[in-house]
Write an enzyme that holds these catalytic residues in place. Sequence first.
Site, PDB file in Angstrom:
ATOM      1  N   HIS A 125      -2.308   6.386   4.434  1.00  0.00           N
ATOM      2  CA  HIS A 125      -0.854   6.458   4.602  1.00  0.00           C
ATOM      3  C   HIS A 125      -0.346   7.798   4.058  1.00  0.00           C
ATOM      4  CE1 HIS A 125      -0.990   2.409   5.826  1.00  0.00           C
ATOM      5  NE2 HIS A 125      -0.331   1.806   4.863  1.00  0.00           N
ATOM      6  N   CYS A 178       0.811  -1.226   0.000  1.00  0.00           N
ATOM      7  CA  CYS A 178       0.000   0.000   0.000  1.00  0.00           C
ATOM      8  C   CYS A 178       0.846   1.280   0.000  1.00  0.00           C
ATOM      9  CB  CYS A 178      -0.974  -0.004   1.167  1.00  0.00           C
ATOM     10  SG  CYS A 178      -0.299  -0.684   2.683  1.00  0.00           S
TER      11      CYS A 178
HETATM   12  N1  LIG Z   1      -4.707  -3.706   5.173  1.00  0.00           N
HETATM   13  C1  LIG Z   1      -4.091  -3.072   4.182  1.00  0.00           C
HETATM   14  O1  LIG Z   1      -4.076  -1.824   4.118  1.00  0.00           O
HETATM   15  C2  LIG Z   1      -3.368  -3.836   3.125  1.00  0.00           C
HETATM   16  C3  LIG Z   1      -3.243  -5.216   3.144  1.00  0.00           C
HETATM   17  N2  LIG Z   1      -2.581  -5.867   2.139  1.00  0.00           N
HETATM   18  C4  LIG Z   1      -2.436  -7.329   2.128  1.00  0.00           C
HETATM   19  O2  LIG Z   1      -3.729  -7.902   1.871  1.00  0.00           O
HETATM   20  C5  LIG Z   1      -3.870  -9.134   2.579  1.00  0.00           C
HETATM   21  C6  LIG Z   1      -5.047  -9.052   3.535  1.00  0.00           C
HETATM   22  O3  LIG Z   1      -4.779  -8.045   4.498  1.00  0.00           O
HETATM   23  P1  LIG Z   1      -5.827  -7.625   5.619  1.00  0.00           P
HETATM   24  O4  LIG Z   1      -7.189  -7.603   5.062  1.00  0.00           O
HETATM   25  O5  LIG Z   1      -5.272  -6.423   6.228  1.00  0.00           O
HETATM   26  O6  LIG Z   1      -5.714  -8.895   6.624  1.00  0.00           O
HETATM   27  P2  LIG Z   1      -6.748  -9.413   7.736  1.00  0.00           P
HETATM   28  O7  LIG Z   1      -5.931 -10.093   8.755  1.00  0.00           O
HETATM   29  O8  LIG Z   1      -7.652  -8.316   8.169  1.00  0.00           O
HETATM   30  O9  LIG Z   1      -7.632 -10.527   6.935  1.00  0.00           O
HETATM   31  C7  LIG Z   1      -7.087 -11.754   6.548  1.00  0.00           C
HETATM   32  C8  LIG Z   1      -8.106 -12.625   5.824  1.00  0.00           C
HETATM   33  O10 LIG Z   1      -7.481 -13.893   5.518  1.00  0.00           O
HETATM   34  C9  LIG Z   1      -8.345 -14.940   5.999  1.00  0.00           C
HETATM   35  N3  LIG Z   1      -7.572 -16.121   6.413  1.00  0.00           N
HETATM   36  C10 LIG Z   1      -6.728 -16.237   7.456  1.00  0.00           C
HETATM   37  N4  LIG Z   1      -6.251 -17.502   7.545  1.00  0.00           N
HETATM   38  C11 LIG Z   1      -6.803 -18.192   6.526  1.00  0.00           C
HETATM   39  C12 LIG Z   1      -6.737 -19.543   6.090  1.00  0.00           C
HETATM   40  N5  LIG Z   1      -5.989 -20.454   6.726  1.00  0.00           N
HETATM   41  N6  LIG Z   1      -7.437 -19.904   4.993  1.00  0.00           N
HETATM   42  C13 LIG Z   1      -8.216 -19.010   4.339  1.00  0.00           C
HETATM   43  N7  LIG Z   1      -8.346 -17.714   4.721  1.00  0.00           N
HETATM   44  C14 LIG Z   1      -7.652 -17.327   5.804  1.00  0.00           C
HETATM   45  C15 LIG Z   1      -9.088 -14.349   7.177  1.00  0.00           C
HETATM   46  O11 LIG Z   1     -10.248 -15.103   7.446  1.00  0.00           O
HETATM   47  P3  LIG Z   1     -10.858 -15.279   8.958  1.00  0.00           P
HETATM   48  O12 LIG Z   1     -11.620 -14.030   9.255  1.00  0.00           O
HETATM   49  O13 LIG Z   1     -11.730 -16.465   8.819  1.00  0.00           O
HETATM   50  O14 LIG Z   1      -9.683 -15.489   9.862  1.00  0.00           O
HETATM   51  C16 LIG Z   1      -9.370 -12.954   6.641  1.00  0.00           C
HETATM   52  O15 LIG Z   1     -10.481 -12.987   5.785  1.00  0.00           O
HETATM   53  C17 LIG Z   1      -2.542  -9.380   3.292  1.00  0.00           C
HETATM   54  O16 LIG Z   1      -1.730 -10.187   2.504  1.00  0.00           O
HETATM   55  C18 LIG Z   1      -1.968  -7.976   3.424  1.00  0.00           C
HETATM   56  O17 LIG Z   1      -0.593  -8.029   3.555  1.00  0.00           O
HETATM   57  C19 LIG Z   1      -2.065  -5.166   1.080  1.00  0.00           C
HETATM   58  C20 LIG Z   1      -2.184  -3.814   1.004  1.00  0.00           C
HETATM   59  C21 LIG Z   1      -2.817  -3.041   2.032  1.00  0.00           C
HETATM   60  N1  LIG Z   2       2.438  -3.648   5.535  1.00  0.00           N
HETATM   61  C1  LIG Z   2       1.411  -2.691   5.114  1.00  0.00           C
HETATM   62  C2  LIG Z   2       0.214  -3.400   4.599  1.00  0.00           C
HETATM   63  C3  LIG Z   2       0.510  -4.701   3.940  1.00  0.00           C
HETATM   64  O1  LIG Z   2      -0.073  -5.676   4.285  1.00  0.00           O
HETATM   65  O2  LIG Z   2       1.442  -4.694   3.000  1.00  0.00           O
HETATM   66  P1  LIG Z   2       1.906  -5.951   2.130  1.00  0.00           P
HETATM   67  O3  LIG Z   2       0.729  -6.401   1.343  1.00  0.00           O
HETATM   68  O4  LIG Z   2       3.021  -5.450   1.288  1.00  0.00           O
HETATM   69  O5  LIG Z   2       2.375  -7.035   3.083  1.00  0.00           O
HETATM   70  C4  LIG Z   2       1.065  -1.798   6.275  1.00  0.00           C
HETATM   71  O6  LIG Z   2       1.276  -2.256   7.364  1.00  0.00           O
HETATM   72  O7  LIG Z   2       0.567  -0.711   6.153  1.00  0.00           O
END
Ligand SMILES: NC(=O)C1=CN([C@@H]2O[C@H](COP(=O)(O)OP(=O)(O)OC[C@H]3O[C@@H](n4cnc5c(N)ncnc54)[C@H](OP(=O)(O)O)[C@@H]3O)[C@@H](O)[C@H]2O)C=CC1
Ligand SMILES: N[C@@H](CC(=O)OP(=O)(O)O)C(=O)O
EC number: 1.2.1.11
Length: 397
Positions: free
Chosen positions: A286, A171
């Site tokens: 951010h 992000c």
């Molecule tokens: N938050 C942000 O601003 C950003 C995040 N990202 C990336 O996007 C992705 C998601 O981030 P974020 O939404 O913040 O993370 P969260 O921790 O909020 O959500 C994670 C999701 O993954 C699911 N999950 C966890 N374990 C498993 C499993 N064993 N099998 C299937 N599903 C599973 C969870 O389901 P359950 O609820 O059932 O546990 C939940 O839906 C990450 O890779 C992160 O690095 C990238 C850019 C920005």
């Molecule tokens: N690490 C970023 C969010 C994130 O999950 O990034 P990435 O998808 O590159 O792991 C933050 O904490 O703001």
Amino acid sequence: MSHSHTHITPTPTNLATNPGSIPVGVLGATGTVGQRFLVLLSAHPWFVVRALGASPRSAGKRYADAVKWKQTTPIPSEYRDIKVSECKPEHFEGCKIVFSGLDADVAGPIESAFRAAELAVFSNSKNYRRDPNVPLIVPYVNPSHLSIIPQQRLLHSPPLNRGFIVTNANCSTTGYVIPLHALEKAFGPLDCVMVTTLQAVSGAGYPGVPVLDIFDNVVPYIGGEEEKIEWETLKILGGVVPSEPEDGQVQAAVPAGFKLQKFDMHAAHPLRVSASCNRVPVLDGHTECVSVRFARRPPPSPQQVREALAAFSCEAQTLGAPSAAVKVIRVHEEPDRPQPRLDRYFQDGAGVDVGRVRQCPVLDVKFVVLSNNVSIGAATSSIINAEVAVLKGVVPV
Ligand SMILES: NC(=O)C1=CN([C@@H]2O[C@H](COP(=O)(O)OP(=O)(O)OC[C@H]3O[C@@H](n4cnc5c(N)ncnc54)[C@H](OP(=O)(O)O)[C@@H]3O)[C@@H](O)[C@H]2O)C=CC1
Ligand SMILES: N[C@@H](CC(=O)OP(=O)(O)O)C(=O)O
């Protein structure tokens, strides 16, 4: 997967007249990014959500019972009663696209399984960003990198007809690489960039950073973040160039006449990037303080930089991607903007805000960028990437 839909020539107009014509699924639908996906997809003119996936902890529950909903708008009513599935392709029968907001600890094999099942995967996770056959796309910057998809399908074992993975960037990378690209487009290659981030807590997912760590505090470390920004910037701002087969195995898989490609990592004009990342007690958005040096001398003035940023437009807009911001970069003249609380939901978080464009006494020009980490930094980017892929015919619909 069965694909029983009538063929539609993908143009913005005829897709808009066939609402819900493209069935999609969301992996990680209960998470921070997954929730943002659902809010955006609820109003989408083409994509209609048919399946929701999350961990085995959530599978089998109604979505409304499984999710800890943290959005400021209610759960869109059409999702409340959908039964959450495990993230296995057989539960996503009929979907053409899946959007992934999966925890990076599990995203790798799950996304790969969906690709092998001939789905188009648009992922937010870091797992495939460094794969030499997977494009890392910021939709306002490098949708041209979709040209690697035929190679990704060909080199998959067994080769694929429809499946592929596209990732979007970290992000913080996404937010600042948009103005960097606008500057390179206007003034030629950059020589070096220094960036200091002030990253919102929602970037760490849910439940994220403990309140006792972040309240009344700044944490000057986010594991792996600086390395990701420094490396991803080069892949995104670099080109796609012809390449030679690297070993016998690859050579055997490549039919005569197929032109192999590789990402050149900004090799034509080596770009040095230094990032310093901090977690701050802001909910969403951010902020990044950026200083740049241009390769070309003399460099542009701050006023020329302001004008170039404000005038920036891109292919996602001209193609008619429905989620693309009308104004990709909003340039502020006020001395104290952008600010997360005031600016993070401008255009629903689909653009970026730039302010404080001024002379840098060490490099050439410095400025401040604000981007919504869960919108353009995550879900919105994936959705625009998918729209562009549909419009370019990469996803058959
Ligand atoms: N938050 C942000 O601003 C950003 C995040 N990202 C990336 O996007 C992705 C998601 O981030 P974020 O939404 O913040 O993370 P969260 O921790 O909020 O959500 C994670 C999701 O993954 C699911 N999950 C966890 N374990 C498993 C499993 N064993 N099998 C299937 N599903 C599973 C969870 O389901 P359950 O609820 O059932 O546990 C939940 O839906 C990450 O890779 C992160 O690095 C990238 C850019 C920005
Ligand atoms: N690490 C970023 C969010 C994130 O999950 O990034 P990435 O998808 O590159 O792991 C933050 O904490 O703001």
